[in-house]
Design a protein around this motif. Structure first.
Motif, PDB file in Angstrom:
ATOM      1  N   GLY A 158     -11.141  -4.638   1.349  1.00 32.71           N
ATOM      2  CA  GLY A 158     -11.267  -5.823   2.374  1.00 32.71           C
ATOM      3  C   GLY A 158      -9.111  -4.822   3.012  1.00 32.71           C
ATOM      4  O   GLY A 158      -8.945  -5.523   4.488  1.00 32.71           O
ATOM      5  N   GLU A 159      -8.453  -4.113   2.333  1.00 35.85           N
ATOM      6  CA  GLU A 159      -7.181  -4.056   2.330  1.00 35.85           C
ATOM      7  C   GLU A 159      -7.239  -2.716   3.850  1.00 35.85           C
ATOM      8  O   GLU A 159      -6.204  -3.036   4.668  1.00 35.85           O
ATOM      9  CB  GLU A 159      -6.539  -2.723   1.317  1.00 35.85           C
ATOM     10  CG  GLU A 159      -5.989  -4.358   0.345  1.00 35.85           C
ATOM     11  CD  GLU A 159      -5.311  -3.649  -0.757  1.00 35.85           C
ATOM     12  OE1 GLU A 159      -4.891  -2.137  -0.865  1.00 35.85           O
ATOM     13  OE2 GLU A 159      -4.990  -4.016  -1.881  1.00 35.85           O
ATOM     14  N   SER A 160      -7.879  -1.605   3.534  1.00 30.80           N
ATOM     15  CA  SER A 160      -8.208  -0.299   4.756  1.00 30.80           C
ATOM     16  C   SER A 160      -9.803   0.069   4.973  1.00 30.80           C
ATOM     17  O   SER A 160     -10.091  -0.097   3.356  1.00 30.80           O
ATOM     18  CB  SER A 160      -6.652   0.208   4.577  1.00 30.80           C
ATOM     19  OG  SER A 160      -7.006   0.840   3.514  1.00 30.80           O
ATOM     20  N   LEU A 161      -9.764   0.906   5.882  1.00 36.15           N
ATOM     21  CA  LEU A 161     -11.174   2.166   5.342  1.00 36.15           C
ATOM     22  C   LEU A 161     -10.641   2.700   4.944  1.00 36.15           C
ATOM     23  O   LEU A 161     -11.793   3.274   3.939  1.00 36.15           O
ATOM     24  CB  LEU A 161     -11.162   2.753   7.070  1.00 36.15           C
ATOM     25  CG  LEU A 161     -12.015   1.669   8.668  1.00 36.15           C
ATOM     26  CD1 LEU A 161     -11.742   2.794   9.258  1.00 36.15           C
ATOM     27  CD2 LEU A 161     -13.222   2.196   8.016  1.00 36.15           C
ATOM     28  N   GLU A 162      -9.119   3.319   4.190  1.00 30.04           N
ATOM     29  CA  GLU A 162      -9.249   4.046   3.343  1.00 30.04           C
ATOM     30  C   GLU A 162      -9.749   3.868   1.792  1.00 30.04           C
ATOM     31  O   GLU A 162     -10.215   4.615   1.111  1.00 30.04           O
ATOM     32  CB  GLU A 162      -7.305   5.187   3.681  1.00 30.04           C
ATOM     33  CG  GLU A 162      -7.088   5.725   4.220  1.00 30.04           C
ATOM     34  CD  GLU A 162      -7.279   4.563   5.351  1.00 30.04           C
ATOM     35  OE1 GLU A 162      -6.802   3.520   6.261  1.00 30.04           O
ATOM     36  OE2 GLU A 162      -7.146   5.137   6.773  1.00 30.04           O
TER      37      GLU A 162
END
Length: 128
Positions: free
Chosen positions: A98-102
């Protein structure tokens, strides 16, 4: 397995991981909730494509596919997603996603490079 379109696969992921609504799914794939809802409820993507703005779909499906191969039982997949990992300083895979697409991409890559049936890396205290 027999699921062919990304939308069918995503609906299976929601069922397997007990993701009840599009808000949580949208958070995990980093897309607008309304866009995810329209895509899931339409025939868009029946040709195997995913529209712009839903790039996280491919990443999360890669993670789901890997977990299904390693742990066919959905309950084990959910346990793994929510378990703190010692080798990640206690971070849980579901939070990382959930933090980022990366981070979502990194997790998909990481899963391809490890065997989940191997024991978790032990915590090693630094030498003094």
């Amino acid at each position: 397995m027999g699921l062919s379109t990304p939308r069918e696969r995503m609906k299976q992921l929601q069922q397997d991981w007990e993701i009840g609504g599009n808000v949580e799914l949208s958070r995990l794939i980093h897309a607008e909730t309304e866009r995810v809802a329209r895509w899931l409820d339409s025939s868009e993507g029946d040709d195997g494509s995913v529209a712009s703005g839903l790039e996280g779909v491919w990443r999360i499906l890669k993670i789901h596919d890997h977990l299904r191969r390693e742990m066919p039982e959905p309950a084990r997949q959910v346990d793994w997603l929510f378990a703190p990992r010692k080798d990640w300083d206690g971070a849980r895979p579901i939070d990382l996603m959930g933090e980022s697409l990366e981070e979502l991409s990194w997790l998909a890559y990481w899963l391809e490079s490890v065997s989940l049936s191997a024991p978790e890396a032990p915590v090693v205290a630094p030498a003094l």
